[in-house]
Design a protein around this motif. Structure first.
Motif, PDB file in Angstrom:
ATOM      1  N   ALA A 153       4.433   1.582  -3.140  1.00 35.63           N
ATOM      2  CA  ALA A 153       4.000   1.262  -2.864  1.00 35.63           C
ATOM      3  C   ALA A 153       3.351   0.419  -1.794  1.00 35.63           C
ATOM      4  O   ALA A 153       1.994   0.028  -1.653  1.00 35.63           O
ATOM      5  CB  ALA A 153       4.919   0.440  -1.704  1.00 35.63           C
ATOM      6  N   ILE A 154       2.631   1.694  -1.146  1.00 32.20           N
ATOM      7  CA  ILE A 154       1.017   2.346  -0.458  1.00 32.20           C
ATOM      8  C   ILE A 154       0.018   2.540  -1.701  1.00 32.20           C
ATOM      9  O   ILE A 154      -0.860   1.395  -1.176  1.00 32.20           O
ATOM     10  CB  ILE A 154       1.230   3.751  -0.079  1.00 32.20           C
ATOM     11  CG1 ILE A 154       1.990   2.574   1.661  1.00 32.20           C
ATOM     12  CG2 ILE A 154      -0.048   3.543   0.987  1.00 32.20           C
ATOM     13  CD1 ILE A 154       2.178   4.375   2.664  1.00 32.20           C
ATOM     14  N   GLU A 155       0.362   3.029  -2.293  1.00 31.33           N
ATOM     15  CA  GLU A 155      -1.164   2.532  -3.725  1.00 31.33           C
ATOM     16  C   GLU A 155      -1.064   1.190  -4.349  1.00 31.33           C
ATOM     17  O   GLU A 155      -2.278   1.442  -4.356  1.00 31.33           O
ATOM     18  CB  GLU A 155      -0.431   4.006  -4.840  1.00 31.33           C
ATOM     19  CG  GLU A 155      -0.873   5.188  -4.779  1.00 31.33           C
ATOM     20  CD  GLU A 155      -2.485   5.291  -4.143  1.00 31.33           C
ATOM     21  OE1 GLU A 155      -3.589   4.438  -4.809  1.00 31.33           O
ATOM     22  OE2 GLU A 155      -2.831   5.449  -3.543  1.00 31.33           O
ATOM     23  N   ALA A 156      -0.148   0.969  -4.679  1.00 31.39           N
ATOM     24  CA  ALA A 156       0.175  -0.625  -4.941  1.00 31.39           C
ATOM     25  C   ALA A 156      -1.121  -1.822  -4.152  1.00 31.39           C
ATOM     26  O   ALA A 156      -1.510  -2.081  -4.857  1.00 31.39           O
ATOM     27  CB  ALA A 156       1.266  -0.885  -5.525  1.00 31.39           C
ATOM     28  N   ALA A 157      -0.400  -1.225  -3.151  1.00 32.02           N
ATOM     29  CA  ALA A 157      -0.880  -2.306  -2.099  1.00 32.02           C
ATOM     30  C   ALA A 157      -2.238  -2.121  -1.336  1.00 32.02           C
ATOM     31  O   ALA A 157      -3.427  -2.785  -1.508  1.00 32.02           O
ATOM     32  CB  ALA A 157      -0.477  -2.438  -0.235  1.00 32.02           C
ATOM     33  N   ALA A 158      -3.085  -0.708  -1.501  1.00 28.93           N
ATOM     34  CA  ALA A 158      -4.459  -0.435  -1.608  1.00 28.93           C
ATOM     35  C   ALA A 158      -5.140  -0.744  -2.624  1.00 28.93           C
ATOM     36  O   ALA A 158      -5.746  -1.431  -2.131  1.00 28.93           O
ATOM     37  CB  ALA A 158      -4.240   1.096  -1.332  1.00 28.93           C
ATOM     38  N   ALA A 159      -4.658  -0.616  -3.637  1.00 36.23           N
ATOM     39  CA  ALA A 159      -5.546  -1.115  -5.014  1.00 36.23           C
ATOM     40  C   ALA A 159      -5.572  -2.510  -4.811  1.00 36.23           C
ATOM     41  O   ALA A 159      -6.642  -3.224  -5.461  1.00 36.23           O
ATOM     42  CB  ALA A 159      -4.432  -0.646  -6.613  1.00 36.23           C
ATOM     43  N   LEU A 160      -4.450  -3.497  -4.371  1.00 34.69           N
ATOM     44  CA  LEU A 160      -4.290  -4.631  -4.378  1.00 34.69           C
ATOM     45  C   LEU A 160      -5.342  -5.629  -3.609  1.00 34.69           C
ATOM     46  O   LEU A 160      -6.401  -6.480  -3.300  1.00 34.69           O
ATOM     47  CB  LEU A 160      -3.506  -6.020  -4.455  1.00 34.69           C
ATOM     48  CG  LEU A 160      -2.018  -5.349  -6.036  1.00 34.69           C
ATOM     49  CD1 LEU A 160      -0.692  -5.983  -4.999  1.00 34.69           C
ATOM     50  CD2 LEU A 160      -2.358  -6.543  -6.830  1.00 34.69           C
ATOM     51  N   LEU A 161      -5.844  -4.787  -2.317  1.00 36.46           N
ATOM     52  CA  LEU A 161      -6.089  -4.910  -1.531  1.00 36.46           C
ATOM     53  C   LEU A 161      -8.101  -5.112  -1.425  1.00 36.46           C
ATOM     54  O   LEU A 161      -8.473  -5.709  -1.234  1.00 36.46           O
ATOM     55  CB  LEU A 161      -5.969  -4.625  -0.437  1.00 36.46           C
ATOM     56  CG  LEU A 161      -4.964  -5.136   0.341  1.00 36.46           C
ATOM     57  CD1 LEU A 161      -4.337  -3.809   2.116  1.00 36.46           C
ATOM     58  CD2 LEU A 161      -4.559  -5.946   1.216  1.00 36.46           C
ATOM     59  N   HIS A 162      -7.723  -3.923  -2.385  1.00 35.22           N
ATOM     60  CA  HIS A 162      -8.949  -3.158  -3.095  1.00 35.22           C
ATOM     61  C   HIS A 162      -9.592  -3.887  -3.928  1.00 35.22           C
ATOM     62  O   HIS A 162     -11.355  -4.104  -3.559  1.00 35.22           O
ATOM     63  CB  HIS A 162      -8.990  -1.289  -3.143  1.00 35.22           C
ATOM     64  CG  HIS A 162     -10.410  -0.886  -3.559  1.00 35.22           C
ATOM     65  ND1 HIS A 162     -10.879  -0.535  -4.853  1.00 35.22           N
ATOM     66  CD2 HIS A 162     -11.366  -0.896  -2.169  1.00 35.22           C
ATOM     67  CE1 HIS A 162     -12.361  -0.608  -4.540  1.00 35.22           C
ATOM     68  NE2 HIS A 162     -12.963  -0.228  -3.738  1.00 35.22           N
ATOM     69  N   LEU A 170       9.583  -2.807  -1.894  1.00 33.64           N
ATOM     70  CA  LEU A 170       9.304  -3.466  -3.233  1.00 33.64           C
ATOM     71  C   LEU A 170       8.198  -4.386  -3.742  1.00 33.64           C
ATOM     72  O   LEU A 170       7.247  -3.740  -3.002  1.00 33.64           O
ATOM     73  CB  LEU A 170      10.196  -5.070  -2.526  1.00 33.64           C
ATOM     74  CG  LEU A 170      11.617  -5.334  -2.696  1.00 33.64           C
ATOM     75  CD1 LEU A 170      11.988  -6.241  -1.411  1.00 33.64           C
ATOM     76  CD2 LEU A 170      12.671  -4.773  -3.529  1.00 33.64           C
ATOM     77  N   VAL A 171       8.166  -3.159  -5.050  1.00 37.59           N
ATOM     78  CA  VAL A 171       7.037  -3.842  -6.061  1.00 37.59           C
ATOM     79  C   VAL A 171       6.705  -4.840  -7.165  1.00 37.59           C
ATOM     80  O   VAL A 171       8.131  -4.738  -7.852  1.00 37.59           O
ATOM     81  CB  VAL A 171       5.801  -2.889  -6.373  1.00 37.59           C
ATOM     82  CG1 VAL A 171       5.054  -3.081  -6.743  1.00 37.59           C
ATOM     83  CG2 VAL A 171       5.313  -1.606  -5.088  1.00 37.59           C
ATOM     84  N   LEU A 219       7.756   4.654  -0.631  1.00 37.79           N
ATOM     85  CA  LEU A 219       6.351   4.011   0.010  1.00 37.79           C
ATOM     86  C   LEU A 219       5.846   4.689  -0.357  1.00 37.79           C
ATOM     87  O   LEU A 219       4.434   3.514  -0.771  1.00 37.79           O
ATOM     88  CB  LEU A 219       7.824   4.842   1.286  1.00 37.79           C
ATOM     89  CG  LEU A 219       6.474   5.092   2.226  1.00 37.79           C
ATOM     90  CD1 LEU A 219       6.582   3.071   2.819  1.00 37.79           C
ATOM     91  CD2 LEU A 219       6.103   5.838   3.525  1.00 37.79           C
ATOM     92  N   ASP A 220       5.314   5.929  -0.860  1.00 35.69           N
ATOM     93  CA  ASP A 220       4.137   6.052  -2.542  1.00 35.69           C
ATOM     94  C   ASP A 220       3.732   5.069  -3.116  1.00 35.69           C
ATOM     95  O   ASP A 220       2.502   4.939  -2.743  1.00 35.69           O
ATOM     96  CB  ASP A 220       4.534   7.542  -2.225  1.00 35.69           C
ATOM     97  CG  ASP A 220       4.584   8.440  -1.122  1.00 35.69           C
ATOM     98  OD1 ASP A 220       4.601   7.980  -0.177  1.00 35.69           O
ATOM     99  OD2 ASP A 220       4.913  10.178  -2.259  1.00 35.69           O
TER     100      ASP A 220
END
Ligand code: SF4
Lengths: 115, 321
Positions: free
Chosen positions: A68-77, A57-58, A65-66
């Motif tokens: 969500a992983i990009e979104a997670a990496a962008a937010l954390l970065h 879920l975004v 999944l792809d």
């Protein structure tokens, strides 16, 4: 229907981590967990291999999944002080990846122990 | 093991003839602890099993575990530290006043008897739970009990062990110690790990509103943390990895469903005595494992520019000469 049997499976529900459980399963759900206690039995029987939840879920919408992983990496970065927390219900291999994540982010790393 | 005077559950099973549970309720929280590791087991050194062992329960109320105990000591709430300190004095025959004992809610006769049994044991083991480590005094209580166990070794073999809770929390401690040198409450914000619980521990960080993003894995703080901490998780971008859509998932920006450990995800988990055990997952999940997802997030972040400016990163000593 014949069930497959796994001997000496490991229960991770509580800190006893009993490694003598006999599991009877049909690849979708576990039907019996011999030698497990009430808590362990509930833990094994409540999880199935069915697809009950969306992959990801975004912002409240279903996503791949792809994405969500990009979104997670962008937010954390983008964050200045990200927190990596939890790691109770997961494997040591994943915990090691979490330590690497906090390290490369320059963030905080903490578990349930600190509560 | 961080300086603890401890042992494995295998040694307890084989040798411990005196077992104390302090601030824990194994009958309900660790149901197979008695039968698999402690009082019910027969061994070469304790052939009569339960009859060869003495069990003491120390708690603020009579839980279900009290039925299994030979001796139940009901300590006044918040007086565990006082009781441990009194025991530390009594084993060394130091003077303790009646008023000091009265504070704990127990009597001198009971404590004299307990000290006699502790010294008379061949192998004593004290298990302590959240009732000790999460109440008034917190880690000071655990430290006091570990010191008592260490000091008892002037008289006989004695060890202590925390009763760790759900899942693989012990593994998290061990992995963080291995990777960073510290067990929890760590920051990397200077490029190397630093440790300071209270400053870098999650509840404090969230309540103060220090962090500006959160990555939550294998935990559900949305259901367990105090309200101000949850409010902050709602304000900042939160990312959750969990086999279920949890309370925390509902207030997060990103939720990724993963395979449950030990059921559909392989790997390793640590028992409370810090023995690693392999998992044998019977099912094949349609979801990826936590490890795979975090690894991919790590790779995606590694492809972006590093957060510290070039040349300002801490260097290994060898790189500085
Ligand atoms: S079977 Fe019961 S006692 Fe053993 S690890 Fe699972 S929950 Fe704990």
């Amino acid at each position: 229907m014949s069930l497959q049997v796994i001997d000496n499976a490991t229960c991770t529900f509580c800190g006893c981590v009993c490694d003598d459980i006999q599991l009877h399963h049909d690849e979708v759900r576990i039907h019996e967990a011999k030698r497990a206690c009430v808590l362990g039995t509930a833990w094994f029987l409540n999880h199935t291999a069915e697809k009950k939840h969306p992959d990801a879920l975004v912002d409240g919408r279903e996503a791949s999944l792809d994405e969500a992983i990009e979104a997670a990496a962008a937010l954390l970065h983008a964050a200045d002080m990200p927190l990596v927390y939890g790691m109770s219900n997961t494997t040591c291999e994943a915990q090691k990846q979490c330590a690497a994540l906090a390290d490369q982010l320059g963030g905080l790393l903490d578990s349930h122990t600190s509560l | 093991m961080g300086g603890k005077v401890t042992c494995t559950l295998g040694e307890v099973k084989q040798r411990a003839d005196f077992i104390v549970y302090w601030g824990g309720n194994p009958a309900e929280c660790h149901p197979r602890h008695f039968t698999k590791y402690t009082i019910m087991q027969k061994s070469k050194f304790l052939p009569r099993g339960r009859k060869d062992r003495t069990m003491v329960l120390v708690d603020i109320r009579e839980t279900k575990s009290a039925k299994a105990a030979d001796i139940f000591l009901q300590v006044k709430p918040g007086k565990d530290f006082e009781l441990i300190t009194i025991l530390r004095a009594m084993i060394k025959d130091q003077h303790v006043t009646d008023e000091q004992i009265a504070v704990t809610g127990l009597s001198r006769e009971v404590l004299d008897d307990l000290v006699g049994r502790m010294k008379g044991a061949k192998f004593g083991c004290m298990f302590f739970g959240m009732g000790l480590s999460m109440t008034r005094g917190k880690h000071m209580n655990s430290a006091a009990l570990l010191t008592l166990a260490a000091e008892m070794n002037a008289f006989t073999k004695f060890v202590a062990m925390p009763m760790r809770g759900h899942g693989n929390v012990t593994g998290a401690d061990v992995i963080m110690r291995w990777q960073t040198g510290f067990p929890f409450g760590i920051t990397f914000n200077r490029g190397y790990p630093r440790y300071n619980p209270g400053e870098f521990s999650t509840v404090d960080v969230l309540v103060r509103g220090d962090c500006d993003a959160a990555f939550i894995i294998g935990a559900d703080p949305g259901a367990t943390m105090p309200q101000p901490a949850i409010e902050h998780l709602k304000r900042i971008p939160t990312i959750v990895l969990d086999p279920h859509v949890t309370h925390t998932s509902r207030l997060s920006r990103v939720h990724i469903t993963t395979a449950p450990q030990g059921i559909a995800a392989p790997g390793t988990a640590y028992r409370m005595d810090e023995i690693p055990l392999p998992l044998k997952p019977p099912l094949k999940s349609p979801y990826p494992t936590d490890e795979q997802v975090v690894r991919r997030i790590n790779e995606a972040i590694a492809a972006k520019p590093f957060w510290m400016p070039e040349g300002s990163q801490p260097q290994m000593l060898t790189a500085q000469v």
